[in-house]
Design an enzyme around this catalytic site. Sequence first.
Site, PDB file in Angstrom:
ATOM      1  N   GLU A  15      -3.318 -16.880   5.293  1.00 36.74           N
ATOM      2  CA  GLU A  15      -3.262 -16.261   3.964  1.00 36.74           C
ATOM      3  C   GLU A  15      -2.076 -16.785   3.159  1.00 36.74           C
ATOM      4  O   GLU A  15      -2.197 -17.070   1.963  1.00 36.74           O
ATOM      5  CB  GLU A  15      -3.193 -14.745   4.094  1.00 36.74           C
ATOM      6  CG  GLU A  15      -3.218 -14.027   2.766  1.00 36.74           C
ATOM      7  CD  GLU A  15      -4.451 -14.315   1.941  1.00 36.74           C
ATOM      8  OE1 GLU A  15      -4.307 -14.564   0.719  1.00 36.74           O
ATOM      9  OE2 GLU A  15      -5.559 -14.313   2.489  1.00 36.74           O
ATOM     10  N   GLU A  22      -3.080 -22.220  -3.642  1.00 30.65           N
ATOM     11  CA  GLU A  22      -3.591 -21.793  -4.951  1.00 30.65           C
ATOM     12  C   GLU A  22      -2.517 -21.902  -6.029  1.00 30.65           C
ATOM     13  O   GLU A  22      -2.809 -22.309  -7.150  1.00 30.65           O
ATOM     14  CB  GLU A  22      -4.123 -20.368  -4.869  1.00 30.65           C
ATOM     15  CG  GLU A  22      -5.425 -20.262  -4.118  1.00 30.65           C
ATOM     16  CD  GLU A  22      -6.015 -18.865  -4.143  1.00 30.65           C
ATOM     17  OE1 GLU A  22      -5.420 -17.965  -4.772  1.00 30.65           O
ATOM     18  OE2 GLU A  22      -7.080 -18.685  -3.535  1.00 30.65           O
TER      19      GLU A  22
END
Length: 75
Positions: A15, A22
């Site tokens: 994660e 991102e």
Amino acid sequence: WALILLAVALVWIAEFLNTALEAVVDLATNHQHNELARVGKDVGAAAVLIAAVSSVIIGLLILGPPLWSVILSLF
């Protein structure tokens, strides 16, 4: 327990790497639509999904039989 903790850590690591990916993609594309940016983000999200599913499977393999025995003893 070590395997369960390792599986949980794997999900957190995936994660964090996905979030970093991102952020870098958004920075590089100036938040504009780009097909390759979308592919990169999708692959990062898929890695998190694979890590999460693997963790669930590991948890079920380790904790499933004892949990099933407890459930059966209740009925």
